[in-house]
Design an enzyme around this catalytic site. Structure first.
Site, PDB file in Angstrom:
ATOM      1  CG  ASP A  26      -2.039   1.075   1.096  1.00 52.94           C
ATOM      2  OD1 ASP A  26      -2.266   1.507   0.190  1.00 52.94           O
ATOM      3  OD2 ASP A  26      -2.464   1.360   2.264  1.00 52.94           O
ATOM      4  CG  HIS A  43       0.257   2.250  -9.327  1.00 49.43           C
ATOM      5  ND1 HIS A  43      -0.075   2.022  -7.856  1.00 49.43           N
ATOM      6  CD2 HIS A  43      -1.007   2.918  -9.801  1.00 49.43           C
ATOM      7  CE1 HIS A  43      -1.165   2.219  -7.517  1.00 49.43           C
ATOM      8  NE2 HIS A  43      -1.506   3.097  -8.395  1.00 49.43           N
ATOM      9  CG  LEU A 137       9.333 -17.098  -3.140  1.00 47.76           C
ATOM     10  CD1 LEU A 137       9.238 -17.284  -1.605  1.00 47.76           C
ATOM     11  CD2 LEU A 137       9.902 -15.953  -3.838  1.00 47.76           C
TER      12      LEU A 137
HETATM   13  C1  FPP Z   1      -1.805   0.144  -3.461  1.00 48.72           C
HETATM   14  O1  FPP Z   1      -1.250   1.755  -3.488  1.00 48.72           O
HETATM   15  C2  FPP Z   1      -1.050  -0.376  -4.553  1.00 48.72           C
HETATM   16  C3  FPP Z   1      -1.789  -0.991  -5.820  1.00 48.72           C
HETATM   17  C4  FPP Z   1      -3.247  -1.063  -5.760  1.00 48.72           C
HETATM   18  C5  FPP Z   1      -1.281  -1.491  -6.774  1.00 48.72           C
HETATM   19  C6  FPP Z   1      -0.203  -2.457  -6.512  1.00 48.72           C
HETATM   20  C7  FPP Z   1       0.745  -2.751  -7.899  1.00 48.72           C
HETATM   21  C8  FPP Z   1       1.931  -2.628  -8.055  1.00 48.72           C
HETATM   22  C9  FPP Z   1       2.977  -2.656  -6.945  1.00 48.72           C
HETATM   23  C10 FPP Z   1       2.429  -2.753  -9.442  1.00 48.72           C
HETATM   24  C11 FPP Z   1       2.543  -4.136  -9.845  1.00 48.72           C
HETATM   25  C12 FPP Z   1       2.515  -5.339  -9.238  1.00 48.72           C
HETATM   26  C13 FPP Z   1       3.296  -6.581  -9.385  1.00 48.72           C
HETATM   27  C14 FPP Z   1       3.287  -7.887  -8.442  1.00 48.72           C
HETATM   28  C15 FPP Z   1       4.394  -6.602 -10.486  1.00 48.72           C
HETATM   29  P1  FPP Z   1      -2.442   2.702  -3.643  1.00 48.72           P
HETATM   30  O2  FPP Z   1      -2.446   3.275  -4.901  1.00 48.72           O
HETATM   31  O3  FPP Z   1      -3.605   2.319  -2.797  1.00 48.72           O
HETATM   32  O4  FPP Z   1      -1.626   3.799  -2.641  1.00 48.72           O
HETATM   33  P2  FPP Z   1      -2.324   4.888  -2.055  1.00 48.72           P
HETATM   34  O5  FPP Z   1      -3.112   4.466  -0.753  1.00 48.72           O
HETATM   35  O6  FPP Z   1      -1.495   5.887  -1.344  1.00 48.72           O
HETATM   36  O7  FPP Z   1      -3.601   5.530  -3.048  1.00 48.72           O
END
Ligand code: FPP
Length: 267
Positions: A26, A43, A137
């Protein structure tokens, strides 16, 4: 960002390592906002961090790493953000699968894959196939995943089996329910880590995390380095896991070579 290939030393005996670590990645959006950049920038950095954490988990000998990449609820985000995350997932798999193979990583996905694009589904199937002979893993990525939806799917499948006479109502127990979840065959997570300081479970592994330890890292996901990961594992190593028992019972179970605390995961 430290180069890949480094190992952060861990001051934890092997017996205190979690078998299964699950992560709620997050804070990408806030990390980007703090830098005056669009959310998708976070992201992109977040995907880079995934490479490092996967490699580190394998080097420490963790058996399963589950990453919450995209929730059921994330489909409600602006279309362009959904598009970027899906693109990053495709990009990660295309770019990393040979390296994952070199690292002996196995690959699984949990969630409702029917909502993904045919090209991402194909890539997931190809990656699973490529890594299927590996023994290291297990990288388990939750995409289009929601725990309530997962449990609902399992209940429907069990109901169909009962209606068809293949399972009797009496055979339904906790083990059977687990075997109908997307995570069938995997150990329950010992440790759930959430970055960004938020204290929520967000519909993640609700059934499986019944006895997990939780660690809330104060940093946003793009800042979750190997050292931050090590802090979480060290914290886990200091926990006494009682599985509903008393400390004295746990000590007794641990000193009795015929019983392990693992075997006491009941209520
Ligand atoms: C949460 O942060 C994150 C996500 C919803 C996306 C996670 C995706 C990645 C890390 C990239 C691709 C993944 C892989 C496995 C290669 P948020 O956007 O909710 O952050 P915020 O709470 O600050 O808005």
């Amino acid at each position: 960002m430290p180069p890949l290939g480094l190992t952060t030393l861990l001051n934890v005996p092997r017996s205190s390592l979690p078998r299964h670590v699950a992560m709620i990645m997050d804070g990408n959006g806030r990390w980007a906002k703090q830098r005056g950049r669009p959310r998708v920038f976070g992201h992109k950095y977040g995907a880079e961090r995934v490479r490092e954490i996967v490699e580190q988990a394998g080097q420490w000998g963790i058996e399963v790493l589950t990453l919450y990449a995209f929730s059921d609820e994330n489909w409600n985000r602006p279309l362009d953000e959904v598009g970027v995350i899906m693109h990053l997932l495709e990009h990660y798999l295309r770019k990393e699968r040979d390296e994952l193979n070199r690292q002996n990583v196995q690959f699984r996905v949990i969630g409702d894959l029917s909502r993904l694009s045919p090209s991402l589904r194909k890539l997931i199937a190809e990656t699973k196939e490529l890594l299927s002979a590996n023994s290291g893993l297990i990288l388990n990525v939750a995409i289009s995943y929601g725990a309530r939806a997962e449990i609902t799917r399992a209940m429907k499948m069990i109901a169909s089996e009962v209606a068809a006479g293949r399972i009797s109502k009496e055979q339904i127990d906790q083990q059977l329910v687990s075997s109908f979840l997307d995570t069938a065959g995997l150990p329950d997570p010992d440790l759930v880590i959430r970055t960004s300081g938020e204290l929520r479970i967000s519909n993640f592994l609700l059934w499986q995390s019944a006895y997990s330890e939780f660690y809330f890292a104060p940093v946003m996901w793009p800042d979750f380095t190997r050292d931050e990961f090590a802090k979480a594992i060290q914290h886990f190593g200091s926990r006494e896991r009682r599985f509903g028992m008393t400390s004295a019972q746990v000590a007794q179970a641990n000193s009795d070579s015929s019983t392990s605390v693992e075997g006491l995961r009941t209520c």
